[in-house]
Write an enzyme that holds these catalytic residues in place. Structure first.
Site, PDB file in Angstrom:
ATOM      1  N   GLY A 122       0.818  -1.207   0.000  1.00 51.06           N
ATOM      2  CA  GLY A 122       0.000   0.000   0.000  1.00 51.06           C
ATOM      3  C   GLY A 122       0.848   1.251   0.000  1.00 51.06           C
ATOM      4  O   GLY A 122       0.520   2.246   0.656  1.00 51.06           O
TER       5      GLY A 122
ATOM      6  N   ASN B 112       0.922  -2.803   5.327  1.00 50.62           N
ATOM      7  CA  ASN B 112       0.080  -1.632   5.516  1.00 50.62           C
ATOM      8  C   ASN B 112      -1.180  -1.638   4.659  1.00 50.62           C
ATOM      9  O   ASN B 112      -2.195  -1.053   5.045  1.00 50.62           O
ATOM     10  CB  ASN B 112       0.902  -0.373   5.206  1.00 50.62           C
ATOM     11  CG  ASN B 112       0.042   0.845   4.986  1.00 50.62           C
ATOM     12  OD1 ASN B 112      -0.481   1.448   5.926  1.00 50.62           O
ATOM     13  ND2 ASN B 112      -0.150   1.220   3.715  1.00 50.62           N
TER      14      ASN B 112
ATOM     15  N   SER C 205      -5.087  -1.148  13.802  1.00 51.91           N
ATOM     16  CA  SER C 205      -5.984   0.002  13.895  1.00 51.91           C
ATOM     17  C   SER C 205      -6.645   0.067  15.256  1.00 51.91           C
ATOM     18  O   SER C 205      -6.901  -0.966  15.898  1.00 51.91           O
ATOM     19  CB  SER C 205      -7.066  -0.102  12.820  1.00 51.91           C
ATOM     20  OG  SER C 205      -8.093   0.852  13.024  1.00 51.91           O
TER      21      SER C 205
ATOM     22  N   TYR D 284     -14.068  -4.669   9.193  1.00 52.48           N
ATOM     23  CA  TYR D 284     -12.772  -3.985   9.234  1.00 52.48           C
ATOM     24  C   TYR D 284     -12.087  -4.211  10.581  1.00 52.48           C
ATOM     25  O   TYR D 284     -10.899  -4.554  10.644  1.00 52.48           O
ATOM     26  CB  TYR D 284     -12.959  -2.495   8.981  1.00 52.48           C
ATOM     27  CG  TYR D 284     -11.664  -1.713   9.006  1.00 52.48           C
ATOM     28  CD1 TYR D 284     -10.792  -1.771   7.927  1.00 52.48           C
ATOM     29  CD2 TYR D 284     -11.320  -0.927  10.103  1.00 52.48           C
ATOM     30  CE1 TYR D 284      -9.597  -1.065   7.939  1.00 52.48           C
ATOM     31  CE2 TYR D 284     -10.129  -0.216  10.119  1.00 52.48           C
ATOM     32  CZ  TYR D 284      -9.268  -0.286   9.044  1.00 52.48           C
ATOM     33  OH  TYR D 284      -8.084   0.407   9.064  1.00 52.48           O
ATOM     34  N   ALA D 285     -12.824  -4.019  11.680  1.00 54.03           N
ATOM     35  CA  ALA D 285     -12.246  -4.214  13.012  1.00 54.03           C
ATOM     36  C   ALA D 285     -11.792  -5.654  13.200  1.00 54.03           C
ATOM     37  O   ALA D 285     -10.737  -5.914  13.798  1.00 54.03           O
ATOM     38  CB  ALA D 285     -13.254  -3.820  14.088  1.00 54.03           C
TER      39      ALA D 285
END
Length: 236
Positions: A13, A81, A133, A146-147
């Protein structure tokens, strides 16, 4: 801060956001940097090599590592990343978006770490850092998948730390808070700011907050630090 001259680092990324920030920083420190991204490269530097790779495609990752071995040499530092985010309530989350997050955010780091570890095994030294994150700890509404993927990359690092420790390879997770980026711009600013205000250190992350920790995790001095998640902003 010691030089990284002679080291080959891979940043996924690397085209924008945190990935580009990290890639440019490692170049400044003297490393040769390989960047993976789905789009064209955005960094122009004599020591930078860009590969158009979708980390969600295992075959593409394997082909890219074959090219790296011939063109650049063995990778010693990896910063996983690359990530995608679709923030939406679970009942209306498109299955395709959920699948993409699983493939890019979790399968991607696994494949990249797997292929890099084969190179690190030969050099008997390696540093793998997964970018996590705050979502994995704070579990915000709308970020179920996402989490979960960001919690998953921490678990991935912890298990790989046990497998690769005897080879001189450390695996850690750097869990970042919100930093101004294109990914952050997808989310309602007021909701992000409300989350930030609940942190022990209630502010957005800045570049040096991330790079300071990364410098330590990829250094020779961090050889006894593995299977750890470092949370920025005071999250635990």
């Amino acid at each position: 801060m010691t030089s990284l001259a002679g080291k080959i680092a891979l940043v996924t990324g690397s085209r924008r956001g945190i990935g580009r920030l990290v890639a440019e920083h490692l170049l400044e420190r003297g490393a040769t940097v390989v960047g993976f991204a789905r789009g064209e490269g955005t960094i122009e530097h004599a020591a930078y090599r860009h590969y158009r790779v979708d980390v969600a495609d295992p075959a593409a990752v394997q082909r890219a590592f074959g090219s790296i071995a011939k063109d650049v040499g063995p990778v010693q530092i990896v910063v996983n990343n690359a990530a995608v985010l679709t923030s939406q309530y679970a009942m209306i989350m498109p299955p395709a978006a959920a699948q993409e997050m699983l493939n890019v955010n979790l399968l991607g780091p696994f494949m990249v770490s797997r292929e890099a570890a084969k190179m690190m095994r030969r050099t008997k030294w390696g540093r793998i850092v997964n970018i996590g994150s705050m979502a994995a700890s704070l579990e915000p509404i709308g970020d179920s998948i996402y989490a979960a993927t960001k919690a998953g990359v921490a678990t991935l690092a912890n298990v790989l730390a046990k497998e690769l420790g005897p080879l001189g390879v450390t695996c850690n997770t750097l869990a970042v808070t919100a930093i101004d980026s294109e990914m952050l711009a997808q989310l309602p600013r007021d909701k992000v700011e409300a989350i930030i205000q609940r942190l022990p250190v209630p502010r957005f992350a800045e570049a040096d907050d991330i790079l300071n920790v990364l410098d330590f995790l990829v250094s020779d001095r961090s050889g006894y630090i593995t299977a750890q998640t470092i949370w920025l902003g005071g999250i635990n």
